[in-house]
Design a protein around this motif. Structure first.
Motif, PDB file in Angstrom:
ATOM      1  N   TYR A  46      10.854  -1.947   3.997  1.00  0.00           N
ATOM      2  CA  TYR A  46       9.895  -2.178   2.889  1.00  0.00           C
ATOM      3  C   TYR A  46      10.036  -0.862   1.842  1.00  0.00           C
ATOM      4  CZ  TYR A  46       7.690  -4.979   6.301  1.00  0.00           C
ATOM      5  OH  TYR A  46       7.625  -5.938   7.201  1.00  0.00           O
ATOM      6  N   TRP A  47      10.146  -1.239   0.746  1.00  0.00           N
ATOM      7  CA  TRP A  47      10.319  -0.314  -0.321  1.00  0.00           C
ATOM      8  C   TRP A  47       9.892  -0.737  -1.785  1.00  0.00           C
ATOM      9  CZ3 TRP A  47      14.675  -1.961   2.020  1.00  0.00           C
ATOM     10  CH2 TRP A  47      15.652  -2.850   1.268  1.00  0.00           C
ATOM     11  N   SER A  48       9.665   0.115  -2.794  1.00  0.00           N
ATOM     12  CA  SER A  48       9.473  -0.254  -4.088  1.00  0.00           C
ATOM     13  C   SER A  48      10.596  -0.130  -4.885  1.00  0.00           C
ATOM     14  CB  SER A  48       8.159   0.542  -4.604  1.00  0.00           C
ATOM     15  OG  SER A  48       7.965   0.149  -6.026  1.00  0.00           O
ATOM     16  N   VAL A  49      11.149  -1.013  -5.701  1.00  0.00           N
ATOM     17  CA  VAL A  49      12.130  -0.630  -6.630  1.00  0.00           C
ATOM     18  C   VAL A  49      11.612  -0.038  -7.981  1.00  0.00           C
ATOM     19  CG1 VAL A  49      13.818  -1.980  -8.264  1.00  0.00           C
ATOM     20  CG2 VAL A  49      13.356  -2.903  -5.975  1.00  0.00           C
ATOM     21  N   ALA A  50      10.448  -0.479  -8.246  1.00  0.00           N
ATOM     22  CA  ALA A  50       9.768   0.135  -9.659  1.00  0.00           C
ATOM     23  C   ALA A  50       9.407   1.631  -9.479  1.00  0.00           C
ATOM     24  CB  ALA A  50       8.549  -0.689  -9.979  1.00  0.00           C
ATOM     25  N   ARG A  51       8.914   2.076  -8.141  1.00  0.00           N
ATOM     26  CA  ARG A  51       8.660   3.329  -7.686  1.00  0.00           C
ATOM     27  C   ARG A  51       9.662   3.918  -7.350  1.00  0.00           C
ATOM     28  NH1 ARG A  51       4.341   0.023  -7.246  1.00  0.00           N
ATOM     29  NH2 ARG A  51       4.352   0.191  -4.830  1.00  0.00           N
ATOM     30  N   GLN A  52      10.879   3.556  -6.565  1.00  0.00           N
ATOM     31  CA  GLN A  52      11.708   4.175  -5.991  1.00  0.00           C
ATOM     32  C   GLN A  52      11.051   4.693  -4.784  1.00  0.00           C
ATOM     33  OE1 GLN A  52      15.479   3.917  -6.563  1.00  0.00           O
ATOM     34  NE2 GLN A  52      14.364   2.300  -7.043  1.00  0.00           N
ATOM     35  N   GLU A  53      10.217   4.099  -3.953  1.00  0.00           N
ATOM     36  CA  GLU A  53       9.734   4.894  -2.946  1.00  0.00           C
ATOM     37  C   GLU A  53      10.096   3.825  -1.516  1.00  0.00           C
ATOM     38  OE1 GLU A  53       5.726   6.657  -4.657  1.00  0.00           O
ATOM     39  OE2 GLU A  53       5.738   4.677  -4.011  1.00  0.00           O
ATOM     40  N   PRO A  54      10.276   4.402  -0.320  1.00  0.00           N
ATOM     41  CA  PRO A  54      10.488   3.712   0.927  1.00  0.00           C
ATOM     42  C   PRO A  54       9.014   3.531   1.681  1.00  0.00           C
ATOM     43  CG  PRO A  54      11.068   6.180   1.180  1.00  0.00           C
ATOM     44  CD  PRO A  54      10.753   5.733  -0.157  1.00  0.00           C
ATOM     45  N   TYR A  55       8.698   2.547   2.401  1.00  0.00           N
ATOM     46  CA  TYR A  55       7.516   2.639   3.388  1.00  0.00           C
ATOM     47  C   TYR A  55       7.596   2.096   4.697  1.00  0.00           C
ATOM     48  CZ  TYR A  55       5.998   2.121  -1.532  1.00  0.00           C
ATOM     49  OH  TYR A  55       5.890   2.394  -2.898  1.00  0.00           O
ATOM     50  N   ALA A  56       7.179   2.913   5.580  1.00  0.00           N
ATOM     51  CA  ALA A  56       7.067   2.491   7.039  1.00  0.00           C
ATOM     52  C   ALA A  56       7.186   1.218   7.643  1.00  0.00           C
ATOM     53  CB  ALA A  56       6.359   3.630   7.723  1.00  0.00           C
ATOM     54  N   ASP A  57       6.062   0.586   6.868  1.00  0.00           N
ATOM     55  CA  ASP A  57       5.557  -0.895   7.499  1.00  0.00           C
ATOM     56  C   ASP A  57       4.889  -1.486   6.244  1.00  0.00           C
ATOM     57  OD1 ASP A  57       2.742   0.049   7.191  1.00  0.00           O
ATOM     58  OD2 ASP A  57       2.966   0.997   9.219  1.00  0.00           O
ATOM     59  N   VAL A  58       4.657  -2.694   6.244  1.00  0.00           N
ATOM     60  CA  VAL A  58       4.045  -3.623   5.141  1.00  0.00           C
ATOM     61  C   VAL A  58       2.533  -3.033   4.775  1.00  0.00           C
ATOM     62  CG1 VAL A  58       2.860  -5.456   6.714  1.00  0.00           C
ATOM     63  CG2 VAL A  58       3.640  -5.902   4.482  1.00  0.00           C
ATOM     64  N   ILE A  59       1.800  -2.632   5.821  1.00  0.00           N
ATOM     65  CA  ILE A  59       0.454  -2.075   5.388  1.00  0.00           C
ATOM     66  C   ILE A  59       0.551  -0.987   4.516  1.00  0.00           C
ATOM     67  CG2 ILE A  59      -1.521  -0.822   6.282  1.00  0.00           C
ATOM     68  CD1 ILE A  59      -0.935  -2.525   9.152  1.00  0.00           C
ATOM     69  N   ALA A  60       1.520   0.067   4.737  1.00  0.00           N
ATOM     70  CA  ALA A  60       1.912   1.145   3.891  1.00  0.00           C
ATOM     71  C   ALA A  60       2.327   0.614   2.463  1.00  0.00           C
ATOM     72  CB  ALA A  60       2.811   2.167   4.227  1.00  0.00           C
ATOM     73  N   ALA A  61       3.391  -0.405   2.385  1.00  0.00           N
ATOM     74  CA  ALA A  61       3.558  -0.902   1.269  1.00  0.00           C
ATOM     75  C   ALA A  61       2.406  -1.452   0.148  1.00  0.00           C
ATOM     76  CB  ALA A  61       4.754  -1.921   1.349  1.00  0.00           C
ATOM     77  N   ILE A  62       1.505  -2.305   0.823  1.00  0.00           N
ATOM     78  CA  ILE A  62       0.398  -2.954   0.235  1.00  0.00           C
ATOM     79  C   ILE A  62      -0.477  -1.797  -0.196  1.00  0.00           C
ATOM     80  CG2 ILE A  62      -1.641  -4.259   0.614  1.00  0.00           C
ATOM     81  CD1 ILE A  62       0.141  -5.899   2.472  1.00  0.00           C
ATOM     82  N   GLU A  63      -0.651  -0.861   0.622  1.00  0.00           N
ATOM     83  CA  GLU A  63      -1.655   0.390   0.077  1.00  0.00           C
ATOM     84  C   GLU A  63      -1.031   0.980  -1.170  1.00  0.00           C
ATOM     85  OE1 GLU A  63      -4.841   1.142   1.182  1.00  0.00           O
ATOM     86  OE2 GLU A  63      -4.575  -0.618   2.141  1.00  0.00           O
ATOM     87  N   ALA A  64       0.345   1.039  -1.157  1.00  0.00           N
ATOM     88  CA  ALA A  64       1.062   1.782  -2.414  1.00  0.00           C
ATOM     89  C   ALA A  64       0.802   1.026  -3.451  1.00  0.00           C
ATOM     90  CB  ALA A  64       2.458   1.912  -1.887  1.00  0.00           C
ATOM     91  N   ASP A  65       0.906  -0.424  -3.236  1.00  0.00           N
ATOM     92  CA  ASP A  65       0.622  -1.344  -4.635  1.00  0.00           C
ATOM     93  C   ASP A  65      -0.734  -1.288  -5.050  1.00  0.00           C
ATOM     94  OD1 ASP A  65       3.434  -2.356  -4.495  1.00  0.00           O
ATOM     95  OD2 ASP A  65       2.955  -4.138  -3.389  1.00  0.00           O
ATOM     96  N   LYS A  66      -1.730  -1.191  -3.922  1.00  0.00           N
ATOM     97  CA  LYS A  66      -2.998  -0.990  -4.412  1.00  0.00           C
ATOM     98  C   LYS A  66      -3.179   0.234  -5.142  1.00  0.00           C
ATOM     99  CE  LYS A  66      -5.337  -3.255  -0.731  1.00  0.00           C
ATOM    100  NZ  LYS A  66      -5.933  -3.018   0.698  1.00  0.00           N
TER     101      LYS A  66
END
Length: 76
Positions: A46-66
């Motif tokens: 899991y990562w964000s192309v726009a923010r260039q950030e990695p995430y440990a799991d889907v929950i962290a990715a969703i929280e980052a999007d929020k």
């Protein structure tokens, strides 16, 4: 030797792409932008192309999007 061996226990520098990533500086892990956990490169999903950030799991990715305000409004 596989892609992740021989680079010691140091943080890799990564460019996050759509569906893939490019290793800019070798290492064995990256650090989750939300939790601060080390993520072994062979477990990075899991990562964000726009923010260039990695995430440990889907929950962290969703929280980052929020946090970034990119999720659509949800109504029930």
């Amino acid at each position: 030797m596989n892609l992740f061996e021989g680079h010691g226990n140091r943080e890799a520098k990564i460019r996050y792409l759509d569906g893939d990533f490019q290793i800019l500086s070798p290492g064995s892990y990256v650090v989750c932008a939300m939790t601060g956990k080390n993520i072994p490169l062979d477990e990075l999903r899991y990562w964000s192309v726009a923010r260039q950030e990695p995430y440990a799991d889907v929950i962290a990715a969703i929280e980052a999007d929020k946090r970034a305000g990119v999720l659509p409004n949800q109504r029930r």
